[in-house]
Scaffold this motif. Structure first.
Motif, PDB file in Angstrom:
ATOM      1  N   HIS A   7      39.520  58.182  36.091  1.00  0.00           N
ATOM      2  CA  HIS A   7      40.284  57.040  36.578  1.00  0.00           C
ATOM      3  C   HIS A   7      40.007  56.864  38.062  1.00  0.00           C
ATOM      4  CE1 HIS A   7      43.647  56.994  33.284  1.00  0.00           C
ATOM      5  NE2 HIS A   7      42.430  56.926  32.791  1.00  0.00           N
ATOM      6  N   ASP A 134      53.202  49.620  30.943  1.00  0.00           N
ATOM      7  CA  ASP A 134      53.001  50.837  30.159  1.00  0.00           C
ATOM      8  C   ASP A 134      52.892  52.068  31.048  1.00  0.00           C
ATOM      9  OD1 ASP A 134      53.069  49.299  27.972  1.00  0.00           O
ATOM     10  OD2 ASP A 134      50.927  49.380  27.517  1.00  0.00           O
ATOM     11  N   ILE A 137      56.262  52.999  32.204  1.00  0.00           N
ATOM     12  CA  ILE A 137      57.005  53.635  31.115  1.00  0.00           C
ATOM     13  C   ILE A 137      56.529  55.071  30.909  1.00  0.00           C
ATOM     14  CG2 ILE A 137      57.351  53.583  28.604  1.00  0.00           C
ATOM     15  CD1 ILE A 137      57.514  50.541  28.838  1.00  0.00           C
ATOM     16  N   ALA A 138      55.225  55.286  31.066  1.00  0.00           N
ATOM     17  CA  ALA A 138      54.688  56.636  30.874  1.00  0.00           C
ATOM     18  C   ALA A 138      55.341  57.614  31.835  1.00  0.00           C
ATOM     19  CB  ALA A 138      53.181  56.630  31.076  1.00  0.00           C
ATOM     20  N   GLN A 143      63.604  54.804  31.069  1.00  0.00           N
ATOM     21  CA  GLN A 143      64.384  55.859  30.419  1.00  0.00           C
ATOM     22  C   GLN A 143      65.816  55.849  30.949  1.00  0.00           C
ATOM     23  OE1 GLN A 143      63.262  58.383  28.217  1.00  0.00           O
ATOM     24  NE2 GLN A 143      61.364  57.260  28.018  1.00  0.00           N
ATOM     25  N   TYR A 259      58.827  42.884  26.630  1.00  0.00           N
ATOM     26  CA  TYR A 259      59.204  44.122  25.948  1.00  0.00           C
ATOM     27  C   TYR A 259      60.684  44.148  25.588  1.00  0.00           C
ATOM     28  CZ  TYR A 259      54.840  46.722  26.532  1.00  0.00           C
ATOM     29  OH  TYR A 259      53.558  47.163  26.438  1.00  0.00           O
ATOM     30  N   PHE A 267      67.894  47.135  24.248  1.00  0.00           N
ATOM     31  CA  PHE A 267      68.008  48.357  23.437  1.00  0.00           C
ATOM     32  C   PHE A 267      68.999  48.213  22.288  1.00  0.00           C
ATOM     33  CE2 PHE A 267      66.483  50.536  27.393  1.00  0.00           C
ATOM     34  CZ  PHE A 267      65.289  50.967  26.856  1.00  0.00           C
ATOM     35  N   GLY A 268      69.214  46.987  21.862  1.00  0.00           N
ATOM     36  CA  GLY A 268      70.134  46.780  20.754  1.00  0.00           C
ATOM     37  C   GLY A 268      71.566  47.135  21.065  1.00  0.00           C
TER      38      GLY A 268
ATOM     39  N   MET B   1      62.218  45.450  22.838  1.00  0.00           N
ATOM     40  CA  MET B   1      62.639  46.859  22.850  1.00  0.00           C
ATOM     41  C   MET B   1      64.045  46.959  22.267  1.00  0.00           C
ATOM     42  SD  MET B   1      61.022  49.560  23.986  1.00  0.00           S
ATOM     43  CE  MET B   1      59.893  48.715  25.085  1.00  0.00           C
ATOM     44  N   LYS B   2      64.135  47.445  21.059  1.00  0.00           N
ATOM     45  CA  LYS B   2      65.459  47.441  20.448  1.00  0.00           C
ATOM     46  C   LYS B   2      66.034  48.840  20.289  1.00  0.00           C
ATOM     47  CE  LYS B   2      65.964  43.155  20.342  1.00  0.00           C
ATOM     48  NZ  LYS B   2      66.470  42.784  21.664  1.00  0.00           N
ATOM     49  N   SER B   3      65.258  49.841  20.632  1.00  0.00           N
ATOM     50  CA  SER B   3      65.840  51.171  20.494  1.00  0.00           C
ATOM     51  C   SER B   3      65.161  52.132  21.455  1.00  0.00           C
ATOM     52  CB  SER B   3      65.654  51.688  19.066  1.00  0.00           C
ATOM     53  OG  SER B   3      64.290  51.964  18.861  1.00  0.00           O
ATOM     54  N   LEU B   4      65.835  53.230  21.693  1.00  0.00           N
ATOM     55  CA  LEU B   4      65.283  54.240  22.579  1.00  0.00           C
ATOM     56  C   LEU B   4      64.047  54.879  21.968  1.00  0.00           C
ATOM     57  CD1 LEU B   4      68.310  56.149  24.068  1.00  0.00           C
ATOM     58  CD2 LEU B   4      66.734  54.596  25.195  1.00  0.00           C
ATOM     59  N   LEU B   7      61.035  53.059  22.833  1.00  0.00           N
ATOM     60  CA  LEU B   7      60.628  53.327  24.209  1.00  0.00           C
ATOM     61  C   LEU B   7      59.925  54.670  24.292  1.00  0.00           C
ATOM     62  CD1 LEU B   7      60.853  52.326  27.216  1.00  0.00           C
ATOM     63  CD2 LEU B   7      62.863  53.772  27.375  1.00  0.00           C
ATOM     64  N   ALA B   8      60.488  55.650  23.608  1.00  0.00           N
ATOM     65  CA  ALA B   8      59.913  56.994  23.651  1.00  0.00           C
ATOM     66  C   ALA B   8      58.497  56.990  23.089  1.00  0.00           C
ATOM     67  CB  ALA B   8      60.800  57.960  22.879  1.00  0.00           C
ATOM     68  N   LEU B  10      56.403  54.472  23.002  1.00  0.00           N
ATOM     69  CA  LEU B  10      55.537  53.772  23.944  1.00  0.00           C
ATOM     70  C   LEU B  10      55.221  54.670  25.131  1.00  0.00           C
ATOM     71  CD1 LEU B  10      54.180  51.094  24.546  1.00  0.00           C
ATOM     72  CD2 LEU B  10      56.273  50.347  25.669  1.00  0.00           C
ATOM     73  N   ARG B  11      56.224  55.427  25.535  1.00  0.00           N
ATOM     74  CA  ARG B  11      56.045  56.309  26.679  1.00  0.00           C
ATOM     75  C   ARG B  11      54.978  57.357  26.364  1.00  0.00           C
ATOM     76  NH1 ARG B  11      58.354  61.261  27.890  1.00  0.00           N
ATOM     77  NH2 ARG B  11      58.130  61.795  30.082  1.00  0.00           N
ATOM     78  N   SER B  14      51.520  55.847  26.336  1.00  0.00           N
ATOM     79  CA  SER B  14      50.998  55.525  27.660  1.00  0.00           C
ATOM     80  C   SER B  14      50.692  56.795  28.432  1.00  0.00           C
ATOM     81  CB  SER B  14      52.025  54.710  28.442  1.00  0.00           C
ATOM     82  OG  SER B  14      52.481  53.647  27.667  1.00  0.00           O
ATOM     83  N   LEU B  15      51.527  57.798  28.239  1.00  0.00           N
ATOM     84  CA  LEU B  15      51.372  59.040  28.981  1.00  0.00           C
ATOM     85  C   LEU B  15      50.033  59.694  28.653  1.00  0.00           C
ATOM     86  CD1 LEU B  15      52.950  60.616  31.026  1.00  0.00           C
ATOM     87  CD2 LEU B  15      53.929  61.963  29.193  1.00  0.00           C
ATOM     88  N   ASP B  16      49.664  59.624  27.397  1.00  0.00           N
ATOM     89  CA  ASP B  16      48.393  60.212  26.999  1.00  0.00           C
ATOM     90  C   ASP B  16      47.233  59.642  27.802  1.00  0.00           C
ATOM     91  OD1 ASP B  16      49.803  61.609  25.221  1.00  0.00           O
ATOM     92  OD2 ASP B  16      49.251  60.435  23.455  1.00  0.00           O
ATOM     93  N   LYS B  17      47.346  58.350  28.068  1.00  0.00           N
ATOM     94  CA  LYS B  17      46.264  57.709  28.802  1.00  0.00           C
ATOM     95  C   LYS B  17      46.249  58.134  30.256  1.00  0.00           C
ATOM     96  CE  LYS B  17      46.693  53.461  26.292  1.00  0.00           C
ATOM     97  NZ  LYS B  17      47.222  52.128  26.547  1.00  0.00           N
ATOM     98  N   LEU B  18      47.402  58.548  30.758  1.00  0.00           N
ATOM     99  CA  LEU B  18      47.512  58.819  32.183  1.00  0.00           C
ATOM    100  C   LEU B  18      47.457  60.298  32.509  1.00  0.00           C
ATOM    101  CD1 LEU B  18      50.335  56.378  33.231  1.00  0.00           C
ATOM    102  CD2 LEU B  18      47.890  56.059  33.285  1.00  0.00           C
ATOM    103  N   ASN B  22      47.826  63.621  36.239  1.00  0.00           N
ATOM    104  CA  ASN B  22      48.907  64.559  36.428  1.00  0.00           C
ATOM    105  C   ASN B  22      48.349  65.872  36.932  1.00  0.00           C
ATOM    106  OD1 ASN B  22      51.560  64.613  36.331  1.00  0.00           O
ATOM    107  ND2 ASN B  22      51.735  64.608  34.105  1.00  0.00           N
TER     108      ASN B  22
END
Lengths: 600, 126
Positions: A7, A134, A137-138, A143, A259, A267-268, B1-4, B7-8, B10-11, B14-18, B22
C-alpha cells in the motif's frame, strides 16, 4: 477482491496537496501501469500526517517506509527501486532527509516526531483513506455509534462523557459532559447539534486536518451527541476556505447515508439522524457560538447576548448544542475504550490529549498531538526539532488572537487549560506559533490586534471602537511616537473591553496585548522611552547600516536599492543616504558579505 | 446498516484489506528477493503465487514483501520467511509450486519445508 501486496499512502492534506501531492498520485498511477504493478500495489490518498514541513509525504507499507519531500523524479526512483525491486530508497527517507528526525530505522513510528505523540483525535489521519468509509469501519468506525444505540441510554452516554473529563477543544475548555447534559435537559420537540469547523485563528489548522483526514469520526460523534441530547439533525459549520475538507465531508456524508449510518432507523433502533453542511464565508466572528448559529440560520453572523444560552435557545430558537471538531473526534474513542482510559491521560483537570498546529520559527512545522500536561519545552525541542538556524527561542503564542504568549522563562509550563490561563495565555483551539529573537513582541501584539480590528463584527462599541483605539496606541508606539503612560492607557482600555464586550471575540481581544505587556514590558519601554526596537523589526525605530569593515564595495546593494539611496565607489565602503532610505531591506538580502544589517 | 452484525462483518472484511498497515500486529513475513537476478530467475511468479495463496487462504497475519539482492544470485529465486520473533528461514531455487508448499506447510502449519531450505554447502559455495 485482490489484496494488494503493498500500500502506498500519499498525504492528501492541504499542506501536501499544495505541494503537488495530487500530481504525484497521478504520476504514480501511470508509473505503476508502466511497470505492470498496478494489481500488486494500491495507492491510497490519506489525511495529514502532521509533518507538513516535510511534505509531500509518502509512506510505503508493509515496510512502513516514510519518504519526504518527494519530487516526481524521485517518485520514479521509489517506484523502480522500492515497489518493483523491494529496495528501500534510503536517501529519500524522512530520517535521512532531515536531521530533525534522525532515528534508527525507517519506520514511521520510530521518528522522534511520532514517538512522543499520543494520537487520539488524529488516530486515523495518515492511516486511512478519508474518502473510503470501509477503511474507517475497519478501524472500529461506527462501532461506538452501534454500542451507544444498542447498549446505552442517553443518560449513560452523557455520564460516560462527563466521567472522561473531556473539555471543549475549541478554546474555552468548557466540560463537554456538562454541555451535553444541559442540552439533553432542555425541553423541546426539535433539537439540534452542531459542529464548529469555522477554524479562524491565524496559524491553526487542527480541525481542517481532522476533517480532511478522518471526516467520519466527526459524523459518528455527532450522531452520538444527537442520541444523547435528543436531536435528530446536525449541522457542520465549515469555512468555505477549506475546499478539501468540504469535499471529503460531502463524500463521507453520502457514504454514511448509503450505508444507513445516517438517516432513518439507524441500526434498526428507530433512531433517526442526519447531517447537513453549512459553509461559512470567512468571518472570524462566526466561530463564536451565537454568531455561528445566526449564520446557520442564514442571517448575518453577529453574536447576541447570553443568556438565553444555546442549550435553551439556539439554532432556529430551538435547543442546540455546539462542539468543536476536535472535541467530536475524541468522543468515539471514549465510548469504545471507556471514560477511565481517557481520564488516565493528561492531568487532573485537563484530561486526554490536545492537537497543536505548530508553526512559526520552528524546524518541524506541522501537526502534533500530545498528552495534556506535556511541557512546552518538549513540544518545541523534542517534537518540534527546535528553532531554526540556532536562534534563541523567545516566546510561543497560543490561542491565536484570544490567547497570549508564553515567554522563554516559562518554557517548562505544562500545557493544560489552567496552567496556560494562569500565565495569561490560553489553550485556545491549538495554534502554536513559535517566535525567536528576531520577533518584536510589540509588533506581534499589533498583528493580532490588527486581525481583531478587521474581524470585529461591529455590533458592540467596546470591541468595534475599543480595539481600534488600542491598535492606534500600538501603532503610535511602534512608530516611535510613544509617550509615557501609553502602556498604562493600553492596559486600562484592555480591562474595559474585557469587561464590557458582548461576545468571546471582544472579551478576549486584548489578551495578546496584555500578555506581551506582562511578559515583555521591557520591550514596550524600549519602544516608548528609548525609541528603540530591540528585535530591530519596527521600521521607524531601526536604521539600516553598512559595516565598513565588511563592505567590499561590490555595489550590489546600490544596484538593488529601489530608491537609489546607496552610493559609493570602488575601494571605499558604500554609504546610505538616510533621508531617502525606506528601510525595505533589499540591500540586506543582496549583500554577499553580510555587511548590511538592521540596527535598533 | 440495520444491525451491528452487519457492521461487524463489514469491519472484518475491510480490516483484512488493511492489515498490512498495522505495524504493531505480530505477523510472519515472507520476503522475496526481487533484484534483477531474482526477477531473471523467476521471482515474480513466485511472489505472485505467495500473494495469491495468502489471499486465497485469508491469511491476515502474513505479510508478503520484497527485498533486494541477497548476494547469492546463483541460488535465486530466494525467499526468506521470518517468524514473529524474527527468526529467519531461507528457501532457495523457488518456483510457484514450491511456494504453494511453503505456504501450506510452513506458514499455515508451522513446519518449515526442509528440502527447499538452503544447505550449509550451498551457502558456502555461493
Amino acid at each position: 477482491m485482490q489484496i494488494a501486496r503493498s500500500h502506498v499512502l500519499i498525504c492528501g492534506g492541504t499542506g501536501c496537496l499544495s505541494n503537488n501531492s495530487m500530481k504525484l498520485k497521478e504520476h504514480l498511477e501511470n508509473k505503476l501501469k508502466e511497470l505492470d504493478l498496478e494489481k500488486e500495489v494500491q495507492i491510497i490518498m490519506t489525511g495529514c500526517f502532521g509533518l507538513c514541513a516535510e511534505g509531500p509525504i509518502i509512506v510505503v507499507y508493509p515496510e512502513g517506509a516514510m519518504y519526504s519531500q518527494v519530487s516526481i523524479k524521485e517518485l520514479d526512483t521509489i517506484a523502480e527501486e522500492h515497489l518493483l525491486k523491494g529496495r528501500i530508497v534510503e536517501k529519500l527517507l524522512l530520517a535521512n532527509r532531515t536531521q530533525a528526525y534522525d532515528e534508527e530505522g525507517h519506520q514511521v513510528e520510530n521518528t522522534d516526531f511520532f514517538k512522543m505523540q499520543k494520537r487520539v483525535a488524529l488516530r486515523n489521519c495518515g492511516r486511512i483513506n478519508p474518502e473510503n468509509i470501509d477503511e474507517y469501519i475497519a478501524y472500529d468506525g461506527y462501532q461506538a455509534l452501534g454500542k451507544v444505540l444498542t447498549e446505552m441510554t442517553p443518560q449513560q452516554v452523557i455520564d460516560e462523557i462527563t466521567a472522561s473529563g473531556l473539555r471543549g477543544r475549541g478554546g474555552a475548555g468548557f466540560p463537554t459532559g456538562t454541555k451535553w447534559k444541559f442540552a439533553a435537559a432542555s425541553e423541546g420537540d426539535v433539537k439540534y447539534v452542531a459542529c464548529n469547523a469555522d477554524e479562524g485563528d491565524p496559524g491553526a489548522f487542527m480541525d481542517r486536518s481532522v476533517l480532511e483526514g478522518d471526516p467520519h469520526s466527526v459524523l459518528e460523534a455527532m450522531a452520538i451527541a444527537g442520541y444523547a441530547t435528543g436531536a435528530h439533525q446536525g449541522f457542520i459549520y465549515v469555512r468555505a476556505e477549506y475546499p478539501t475538507a468540504v469535499k471529503r465531508l460531502n463524500i463521507a456524508i453520502d457514504q454514511a447515508r448509503e450505508y444507513g449510518l445516517l438517516g432513518k432507523d439507524i441500526f434498526g433502533t428507530g433512531f433517526d439522524f442526519d447531517i447537513e453542511l453549512r459553509l461559512g464565508a470567512g468571518a472570524f466572528v462566526c466561530g463564536e457560538e451565537t454568531a455561528l448559529m445566526r449564520s446557520i440560520e442564514g442571517h448575518r453572523g453577529e453574536p447576541r447576548p447570553r443568556p438565553p444560552f444555546p442549550a435553551v435557545k439556539g439554532i432556529f430558537d430551538k435547543p442546540s448544542m455546539l462542539n468543536n471538531v476536535e472535541t467530536y473526534a475524541n468522543i468515539c474513542p471514549i465510548i469504545l475504550n471507556g471514560a477511565e482510559w481517557f481520564a488516565s491521560m493528561g492531568t487532573e483537570k485537563s484530561k486526554g490529549t490536545k492537537v497543536f498546529a505548530v508553526g512559526g520559527k520552528i524546524n518541524n512545522t506541522g501537526l502534533v498531538e500530545i498528552e495534556m500536561g506535556t511541557p512546552l519545552r518538549e513540544v518545541i525541542y523534542n517534537i518540534g526539532g527546535g528553532v531554526p538556524e540556532g536562534k534563541k527561542f523567545k516566546a510561543a503564542q497560543t490561542g491565536g488572537p484570544s490567547g497570549g504568549c508564553i515567554p522563554a522563562s516559562l518554557i517548562d509550563t505544562p500545557m493544560t487549560y489552567d496552567d496556560l490561563n494562569e500565565i495569561g495565555s490560553m489553550m485556545g483551539s491549538g495554534g502554536l506559533i513559535v517566535m525567536d529573537e528576531d520577533n518584536c513582541m510589540v509588533d506581534i501584539a499589533k498583528f493580532y490586534l490588527g486581525f481583531i480590528v478587521d474581524e470585529s463584527c461591529g455590533k458592540c462599541p467596546p470591541c468595534r471602537i475599543g480595539t481600534k483605539r488600542m491598535l492606534e496606541l500600538l501603532e503610535k508606539i511602534t512608530d516611535g511616537r510613544g509617550e509615557e503612560g501609553d502602556v498604562e492607557r493600553l492596559e486600562k482600555l484592555a480591562k474595559n473591553i474585557k469587561a464590557s464586550a458582548l461576545c468571546g471575540l471582544g472579551q478576549t481581544a486584548p489578551n495578546p496585548v496584555l500578555s506581551t505587556i506582562r511578559h515583555f514590558r521591557d520591550e514596550y519601554d524600549a519602544h516608548v522611552r528609548d525609541k528603540k526596537c530591540p528585535a530591530a523589526v519596527c521600521k521607524n525605530l531601526v536604521r539600516i547600516v553598512i559595516d565598513k569593515d565588511k563592505c567590499r564595495s561590490c555595489g550590489l546593494c546600490a544596484k538593488n536599492c529601489p530608491v537609489s539611496c546607496i552610493r559609493g565607489e570602488r575601494k571605499v565602503p558604500y554609504e546610505i543616504d538616510y533621508t531617502k532610505c525606506i528601510k525595505c531591506g533589499a540591500c540586506i538580502e543582496r549583500c554577499p558579505f553580510n555587511a548590511i544589517s538592521r540596527e535598533s | 446498516m440495520k444491525s451491528l452484525a452487519e457492521l461487524a462483518a463489514l469491519r472484518q472484511k475491510s480490516l483484512d484489506k488493511l492489515n498490512m498497515r498495522n505495524e504493531d500486529s505480530e505477523r510472519q513475513r515472507i520476503v522475496v528477493g526481487m533484484a534483477t537476478c531474482g526477477i531473471a530467475a523467476g521471482a515474480r511468479p513466485v511472489m505472485n503465487t505467495f500473494v495469491e495463496e495468502v489471499n486465497k487462504r485469508n491469511l491476515t497475519d502474513v505479510a508478503v514483501s520484497m527485498t533486494g539482492c541477497m548476494g547469492m544470485c546463483v541460488l535465486e529465486p530466494m525467499v526468506d520467511v521470518y517468524d514473529t520473533k524474527g527468526n529467519k528461514t531461507t528457501y532457495v531455487h523457488m518456483n510457484p509450486e514450491k511456494a504453494k508448499r511453503v505456504i501450506a506447510e510452513h506458514i499455515v502449519n508451522g513446519q518449515p519445508v526442509t528440502e527447499f531450505m538452503i544447505t550449509a554447502e550451498e551457502a558456502n559455495n555461493a
